[in-house]
Scaffold this motif. Structure first.
Motif, PDB file in Angstrom:
ATOM      1  N   LEU A   3     -19.395   7.125   8.224  1.00  0.00           N
ATOM      2  CA  LEU A   3     -18.442   8.069   8.810  1.00  0.00           C
ATOM      3  C   LEU A   3     -18.535   8.094  10.335  1.00  0.00           C
ATOM      4  O   LEU A   3     -17.519   8.160  11.020  1.00  0.00           O
ATOM      5  CB  LEU A   3     -18.686   9.471   8.253  1.00  0.00           C
ATOM      6  N   GLU A   4     -19.758   8.003  10.840  1.00  0.00           N
ATOM      7  CA  GLU A   4     -19.911   8.002  12.308  1.00  0.00           C
ATOM      8  C   GLU A   4     -19.205   6.783  12.912  1.00  0.00           C
ATOM      9  O   GLU A   4     -18.539   6.883  13.935  1.00  0.00           O
ATOM     10  CB  GLU A   4     -21.395   7.957  12.688  1.00  0.00           C
ATOM     11  N   GLU A   5     -19.351   5.634  12.238  1.00  0.00           N
ATOM     12  CA  GLU A   5     -18.686   4.432  12.770  1.00  0.00           C
ATOM     13  C   GLU A   5     -17.173   4.554  12.676  1.00  0.00           C
ATOM     14  O   GLU A   5     -16.440   4.163  13.586  1.00  0.00           O
ATOM     15  CB  GLU A   5     -19.166   3.179  12.022  1.00  0.00           C
ATOM     16  N   LEU A   6     -16.707   5.097  11.563  1.00  0.00           N
ATOM     17  CA  LEU A   6     -15.258   5.279  11.388  1.00  0.00           C
ATOM     18  C   LEU A   6     -14.726   6.208  12.471  1.00  0.00           C
ATOM     19  O   LEU A   6     -13.703   5.932  13.106  1.00  0.00           O
ATOM     20  CB  LEU A   6     -14.968   5.873  10.007  1.00  0.00           C
ATOM     21  N   ASP A   7     -15.447   7.313  12.700  1.00  0.00           N
ATOM     22  CA  ASP A   7     -15.001   8.277  13.703  1.00  0.00           C
ATOM     23  C   ASP A   7     -15.029   7.680  15.112  1.00  0.00           C
ATOM     24  O   ASP A   7     -14.205   8.015  15.954  1.00  0.00           O
ATOM     25  CB  ASP A   7     -15.863   9.549  13.651  1.00  0.00           C
ATOM     26  N   GLY A   8     -15.991   6.779  15.347  1.00  0.00           N
ATOM     27  CA  GLY A   8     -16.083   6.141  16.661  1.00  0.00           C
ATOM     28  C   GLY A   8     -14.922   5.179  16.903  1.00  0.00           C
ATOM     29  O   GLY A   8     -14.480   4.997  18.042  1.00  0.00           O
ATOM     30  N   LEU A   9     -14.436   4.569  15.842  1.00  0.00           N
ATOM     31  CA  LEU A   9     -13.360   3.582  15.995  1.00  0.00           C
ATOM     32  C   LEU A   9     -11.978   4.226  16.018  1.00  0.00           C
ATOM     33  O   LEU A   9     -11.031   3.661  16.555  1.00  0.00           O
ATOM     34  CB  LEU A   9     -13.426   2.560  14.850  1.00  0.00           C
ATOM     35  N   GLU A  10     -11.878   5.412  15.418  1.00  0.00           N
ATOM     36  CA  GLU A  10     -10.583   6.091  15.296  1.00  0.00           C
ATOM     37  C   GLU A  10      -9.860   6.253  16.653  1.00  0.00           C
ATOM     38  O   GLU A  10      -8.686   5.892  16.763  1.00  0.00           O
ATOM     39  CB  GLU A  10     -10.814   7.455  14.603  1.00  0.00           C
ATOM     40  N   PRO A  11     -10.561   6.757  17.702  1.00  0.00           N
ATOM     41  CA  PRO A  11      -9.845   6.946  18.972  1.00  0.00           C
ATOM     42  C   PRO A  11      -9.371   5.650  19.610  1.00  0.00           C
ATOM     43  O   PRO A  11      -8.547   5.668  20.522  1.00  0.00           O
ATOM     44  CB  PRO A  11     -10.887   7.611  19.887  1.00  0.00           C
ATOM     45  N   LYS A  12      -9.889   4.501  19.144  1.00  0.00           N
ATOM     46  CA  LYS A  12      -9.470   3.218  19.737  1.00  0.00           C
ATOM     47  C   LYS A  12      -8.151   2.741  19.114  1.00  0.00           C
ATOM     48  O   LYS A  12      -7.716   1.620  19.352  1.00  0.00           O
ATOM     49  CB  LYS A  12     -10.536   2.141  19.504  1.00  0.00           C
ATOM     50  N   GLY A  13      -7.597   3.553  18.227  1.00  0.00           N
ATOM     51  CA  GLY A  13      -6.312   3.184  17.622  1.00  0.00           C
ATOM     52  C   GLY A  13      -6.431   2.118  16.546  1.00  0.00           C
ATOM     53  O   GLY A  13      -5.454   1.463  16.195  1.00  0.00           O
ATOM     54  N   LEU A  14      -7.619   1.946  15.991  1.00  0.00           N
ATOM     55  CA  LEU A  14      -7.816   0.871  15.006  1.00  0.00           C
ATOM     56  C   LEU A  14      -7.571   1.331  13.566  1.00  0.00           C
ATOM     57  O   LEU A  14      -7.667   0.549  12.636  1.00  0.00           O
ATOM     58  CB  LEU A  14      -9.237   0.298  15.130  1.00  0.00           C
ATOM     59  N   GLU A  15      -7.263   2.589  13.391  1.00  0.00           N
ATOM     60  CA  GLU A  15      -6.952   3.181  12.076  1.00  0.00           C
ATOM     61  C   GLU A  15      -7.935   2.796  10.975  1.00  0.00           C
ATOM     62  O   GLU A  15      -7.545   2.311   9.911  1.00  0.00           O
ATOM     63  CB  GLU A  15      -5.527   2.791  11.659  1.00  0.00           C
ATOM     64  N   PRO A  16      -9.225   2.987  11.205  1.00  0.00           N
ATOM     65  CA  PRO A  16     -10.211   2.510  10.243  1.00  0.00           C
ATOM     66  C   PRO A  16     -10.114   3.176   8.867  1.00  0.00           C
ATOM     67  O   PRO A  16     -10.368   2.531   7.857  1.00  0.00           O
ATOM     68  CB  PRO A  16     -11.554   2.836  10.911  1.00  0.00           C
ATOM     69  N   PHE A  17      -9.703   4.457   8.830  1.00  0.00           N
ATOM     70  CA  PHE A  17      -9.648   5.147   7.530  1.00  0.00           C
ATOM     71  C   PHE A  17      -8.555   4.567   6.624  1.00  0.00           C
ATOM     72  O   PHE A  17      -8.650   4.622   5.412  1.00  0.00           O
ATOM     73  CB  PHE A  17      -9.420   6.658   7.721  1.00  0.00           C
TER      74      PHE A  17
END
Ligand code: IMP
Length: 431
Positions: A80-94
């Protein structure tokens, strides 16, 4: 369409993310097949530096579906921490990442036990990453593990947790003199992650096969490296999974006929973190220089990596175990620092020379490398953008490694950026 396996040929940290980066444009799925957040990939795209532990580096390419397959062990908090870290980069990890329900969970008692076991081993410790990897795989093999799918069924989760914790608490309190852990607290924490992680849950083997049947290319991205393999590495100084090419098949759930290419990633020298034998290790100022110039500090734990000259015995062994179709040689630029380069071509032990991996661990522990010395090159090679423009000595060095490894070196990397990869053999990226 074919699948490509990317495997570390040494003790991990060879730069596997860079090879994935090169092939990602022509790829549909990037599948992580083993290990957990003991791994660390640094991927550089433009000015952005991404440090990933669990999520496959394919996430950086919007057209790629990153897959965490059955053979991986997952710490859901870290995920979850990695997903949350990538989210603001616009990579739509979820929306994009798919996780196998069969992947096992790293539980709080796994992390605790990893630390306690290491402490108890004292001088004989392995130098693990203390992320709970070994204990999680041990529970998987003992059939008392909890899996990613269990997060989505509270009743089953509680049942399995109670059964596992019963034994773990005895171990913690009676053997290690620690406080027992509370099942309610663990359940509350883990089930609390479930809602956010639910969209990622998928039948990943099915996804892989659909993709192959639709004629698309997939990459299987290994973590760690051949010599850290539980079966084929320098046991017991290994990780608890199978990074080798065969591990990609069991870890992701597909058969060998789909694999067209196995790319071995190797540095132009050798590094290792943690304890265990390392025949070409350098303890002098040459080694210090290699560490500093190569930036040899772990992505996951920040530990200083041990360094040494290229070891062709290990490279040949890795080629045998994995069956490389290509080698991707990384960090050649780091060797620009040295007037003379050494390459181990064999080991000497009690008057005998071994050209292949020795049959007994004691020989490996006491092996003295037999070196071939070759001249280094002068000048910076990080700006070279055509393989043929490398200094002659650098090309001779690469030719020598290829001869000694018995596998074709297709790419040579001279710096961390995507643009710093030189093509040595003009072969199609996707066979
Ligand atoms: P574990 O995987 O944390 O159990 O650690 C076992 C051994 O594998 C230790 O020597 C670690 O330093 C090493 N190791 C685990 N993951 C990596 C990695 O990604 N790169 C390099 N070494 C690793």
């Amino acid at each position: 369409m074919p699948a490509t396996i990317i495997v570390g040929a040494q003790w991990g940290d060879e730069g596997k993310g860079k090879a994935t980066d090169l092939l990602a444009d022509s790829t549909d799925l990037v599948v992580r097949y083993q290990g957990g957040n003991n791994a660390g990939h640094t991927v550089i795209v433009g000015d952005d530096v991404f440090k990933l532990h669990l999520i496959p580096s394919g996430i950086l390419y919007p057209h790629v579906t990153p897959v965490i397959a059955d053979g991986v062990v997952i710490d859901p908090k870290v995920l979850l921490e990695e997903l949350d870290g990538l989210e603001p980069k616009g990579l739509e990890p979820f929306d994009r990442i798919k996780v196998s329900g069969n992947a096992h969970l790293i539980m709080p008692y796994h992390r605790e036990l990893d630390m306690l076991i290491e402490r108890r081993l004292g001088k004989a410790k392995l130098g693990t990453t203390k992320r709970g990897i070994g204990p999680a795989y041990a529970d998987k093999a003992s059939r008392v593990g909890l899996r990613f799918q269990d997060l989505f069924d509270e009743k089953i989760f509680r049942q399995k947790l109670d059964a596992a914790l019963d034994h773990k608490n005895e171990l913690l309190s009676k053997v290690y003199n620690r406080l027992p852990m509370d099942a309610d607290e663990i359940a509350e924490e883990y089930l609390g992650y479930a809602q956010r992680l639910a969209p990622l849950h998928a039948e990943t083997s099915g996804l892989i096969h659909e993709s192959l049947e639709a004629g698309r290319h997939i990459i299987m991205e290994g973590a760690q490296g051949t010599l850290l393999d539980l079966d084929h590495g320098t046991y017991p100084f290994v990780t608890s999974s199978n990074p080798v090419a065969g591990g990609a098949l069991t870890g992701a759930g597909l058969g060998p006929r789909h694999i067209d290419r196995v790319i071995g990633i190797t540095k132009a020298y050798v590094t290792r973190v943690g304890t265990g034998p390392f025949p070409t290790e350098l303890f002098d100022e040459v080694g210090d220089r290699m560490t500093d110039v190569g930036g040899e500090y772990g992505t996951t734990t920040g530990r200083r990596r041990r360094v040494g000259w290229f070891d062709a015995v290990l490279a040949r062994y890795a080629n045998r175990v994995n069956g490389f179709t290509d080698i991707f040689l990384t960090k050649l630029d780091v060797l620009s620092e040295f007037d003379t380069l050494k390459v181990a071509t064999g080991y000497r032990y009690e008057g005998e020379v071994y050209e292949h991996f020795p049959p007994h661990q004691s020989i490996f522990h006491h092996a003295e490398p037999v070196y071939e010395e070759v001249p280094g090159w002068t000048g910076d090679i990080t700006e070279v953008d055509d393989y043929d423009d490398l200094p002659r000595e650098a090309r001779d060095y690469v030719d020598l490694l290829e001869d000694l490894c018995n596998a074709p070196i297709t790419w040579v990397s001279v710096g961390p950026k995507r643009s710093q990869t030189l093509v040595r053999r003009d072969v199609p990226l996707v066979p």
